[in-house]
Motif scaffolding. Sequence first.
Motif, PDB file in Angstrom:
ATOM      1  N   GLY A 100      31.698  42.850  53.136  1.00 55.70           N
ATOM      2  CA  GLY A 100      32.371  41.701  53.734  1.00 55.70           C
ATOM      3  C   GLY A 100      33.856  41.785  53.453  1.00 55.70           C
ATOM      4  O   GLY A 100      34.327  41.311  52.421  1.00 55.70           O
ATOM      5  N   ILE A 101      34.602  42.400  54.362  1.00 56.81           N
ATOM      6  CA  ILE A 101      36.034  42.627  54.126  1.00 56.81           C
ATOM      7  C   ILE A 101      36.860  41.674  54.977  1.00 56.81           C
ATOM      8  O   ILE A 101      37.654  42.086  55.823  1.00 56.81           O
ATOM      9  N   GLY A 102      36.604  40.375  54.766  1.00 60.32           N
ATOM     10  CA  GLY A 102      37.478  39.354  55.343  1.00 60.32           C
ATOM     11  C   GLY A 102      38.639  39.130  54.386  1.00 60.32           C
ATOM     12  O   GLY A 102      39.017  40.024  53.616  1.00 60.32           O
ATOM     13  N   ASN A 103      39.205  37.914  54.408  1.00 57.80           N
ATOM     14  CA  ASN A 103      40.335  37.639  53.526  1.00 57.80           C
ATOM     15  C   ASN A 103      39.951  37.787  52.056  1.00 57.80           C
ATOM     16  O   ASN A 103      40.680  38.396  51.272  1.00 57.80           O
ATOM     17  N   LEU A 104      38.782  37.228  51.685  1.00 60.88           N
ATOM     18  CA  LEU A 104      38.357  37.299  50.285  1.00 60.88           C
ATOM     19  C   LEU A 104      38.005  38.724  49.886  1.00 60.88           C
ATOM     20  O   LEU A 104      38.426  39.210  48.829  1.00 60.88           O
ATOM     21  N   ILE A 158      25.976  48.177  41.334  1.00 59.91           N
ATOM     22  CA  ILE A 158      26.619  46.859  41.378  1.00 59.91           C
ATOM     23  C   ILE A 158      27.194  46.638  42.771  1.00 59.91           C
ATOM     24  O   ILE A 158      27.984  47.441  43.265  1.00 59.91           O
ATOM     25  N   GLY A 159      26.784  45.527  43.390  1.00 55.54           N
ATOM     26  CA  GLY A 159      27.303  45.177  44.702  1.00 55.54           C
ATOM     27  C   GLY A 159      27.996  43.832  44.676  1.00 55.54           C
ATOM     28  O   GLY A 159      27.582  42.921  43.956  1.00 55.54           O
ATOM     29  N   VAL A 160      29.059  43.707  45.450  1.00 56.79           N
ATOM     30  CA  VAL A 160      29.796  42.446  45.573  1.00 56.79           C
ATOM     31  C   VAL A 160      29.629  41.946  47.000  1.00 56.79           C
ATOM     32  O   VAL A 160      29.915  42.683  47.958  1.00 56.79           O
ATOM     33  N   ILE A 161      29.137  40.720  47.156  1.00 56.17           N
ATOM     34  CA  ILE A 161      28.931  40.142  48.486  1.00 56.17           C
ATOM     35  C   ILE A 161      30.020  39.111  48.746  1.00 56.17           C
ATOM     36  O   ILE A 161      30.150  38.122  48.022  1.00 56.17           O
ATOM     37  N   ALA A 162      30.819  39.366  49.787  1.00 55.23           N
ATOM     38  CA  ALA A 162      31.890  38.451  50.165  1.00 55.23           C
ATOM     39  C   ALA A 162      31.776  38.108  51.646  1.00 55.23           C
ATOM     40  O   ALA A 162      32.777  37.927  52.339  1.00 55.23           O
ATOM     41  N   THR A 163      30.541  38.040  52.130  1.00 54.27           N
ATOM     42  CA  THR A 163      30.274  37.752  53.538  1.00 54.27           C
ATOM     43  C   THR A 163      30.166  36.245  53.766  1.00 54.27           C
ATOM     44  O   THR A 163      30.086  35.474  52.806  1.00 54.27           O
ATOM     45  N   PRO A 164      30.121  35.809  55.033  1.00 53.61           N
ATOM     46  CA  PRO A 164      29.775  34.409  55.305  1.00 53.61           C
ATOM     47  C   PRO A 164      28.366  34.110  54.787  1.00 53.61           C
ATOM     48  O   PRO A 164      27.540  35.020  54.611  1.00 53.61           O
ATOM     49  N   ILE A 183      24.329  41.985  41.309  1.00 56.25           N
ATOM     50  CA  ILE A 183      25.089  41.490  42.465  1.00 56.25           C
ATOM     51  C   ILE A 183      26.030  40.378  42.030  1.00 56.25           C
ATOM     52  O   ILE A 183      25.622  39.450  41.320  1.00 56.25           O
ATOM     53  N   LEU A 184      27.283  40.489  42.465  1.00 56.17           N
ATOM     54  CA  LEU A 184      28.258  39.421  42.291  1.00 56.17           C
ATOM     55  C   LEU A 184      28.407  38.747  43.647  1.00 56.17           C
ATOM     56  O   LEU A 184      28.852  39.370  44.613  1.00 56.17           O
ATOM     57  N   ASN A 185      28.022  37.468  43.722  1.00 60.52           N
ATOM     58  CA  ASN A 185      27.945  36.784  45.004  1.00 60.52           C
ATOM     59  C   ASN A 185      29.066  35.770  45.168  1.00 60.52           C
ATOM     60  O   ASN A 185      29.149  34.780  44.429  1.00 60.52           O
ATOM     61  N   PHE A 186      29.937  36.015  46.141  1.00 59.80           N
ATOM     62  CA  PHE A 186      30.998  35.074  46.472  1.00 59.80           C
ATOM     63  C   PHE A 186      30.634  34.212  47.688  1.00 59.80           C
ATOM     64  O   PHE A 186      31.365  33.290  48.018  1.00 59.80           O
TER      65      PHE A 186
END
Length: 252
Positions: A100-104, A158-164, A183-186
Amino acid sequence: MATGRTHRPATRSRGIPEATVARLPLYLRALTALSERSVPTVSSEELAAAAGVNSAKLRKDFSYLGSYGTRGVGYDVEYLVYQISRELGLTQDWPVVIVGIGNLGAALANYGGFASRGFRVAALIDADPAMAGKPVAGIPVQHTDELEKIIDGNGVSIGVIATPAGAAQQVCDRLVAAGVTSILNFAPTVLTVPDGVDVRKVDLSIELQILAFHEQRKAGEEAAAESAIAAAAPKESADKGPDGDVPAVMPA
């Protein structure tokens, strides 16, 4: 160099409480700042204040690491940095993927603190075909169709989720199926994961709401204090006239 897939921290097997594990990064941040200033030793009181905990709790936490300091001297800063880094698994390379490569997501990709803390952004992944190949923080974005291949090829755990929010669970399921176990969930949603998968959620709106609660409580306490002061103030004398002046004494 070892990757995250085959080496995991030993904190649980050593019986370190989760509350202590959660404080170790706070100690490490404070110790790193001291190390950068070439401070050789630090007392438990000084380190506790820098980390925002009480010194008794800090000493208890460090006892789980087998570190007790030296009476009258304190703790060796460099050795504690090594101890905590080793316990957290930061003495090795941890490849991370950000989905998820939006602004965040872009802001996370540009964060310079990953590399200095034992993490390497192995890949940036997004579902938008128009993003494919575009460099963000010097790393070309790859399409989600490549997710499983990327994880396997880089040994990512390790995965980082920055999706809607609507896409987060599906992304989570694919990450887990591909072998990701942390998982680090934003995303502003709660993820469902199987046993053996750790999820840490970062929700900025919740943190702001908690701060709003404290601000409201402080305002209420201030208003109550002002009311108490006003109630305790001496009342005007009943002998005063209608304009608040003491009437003149009438001659006998």
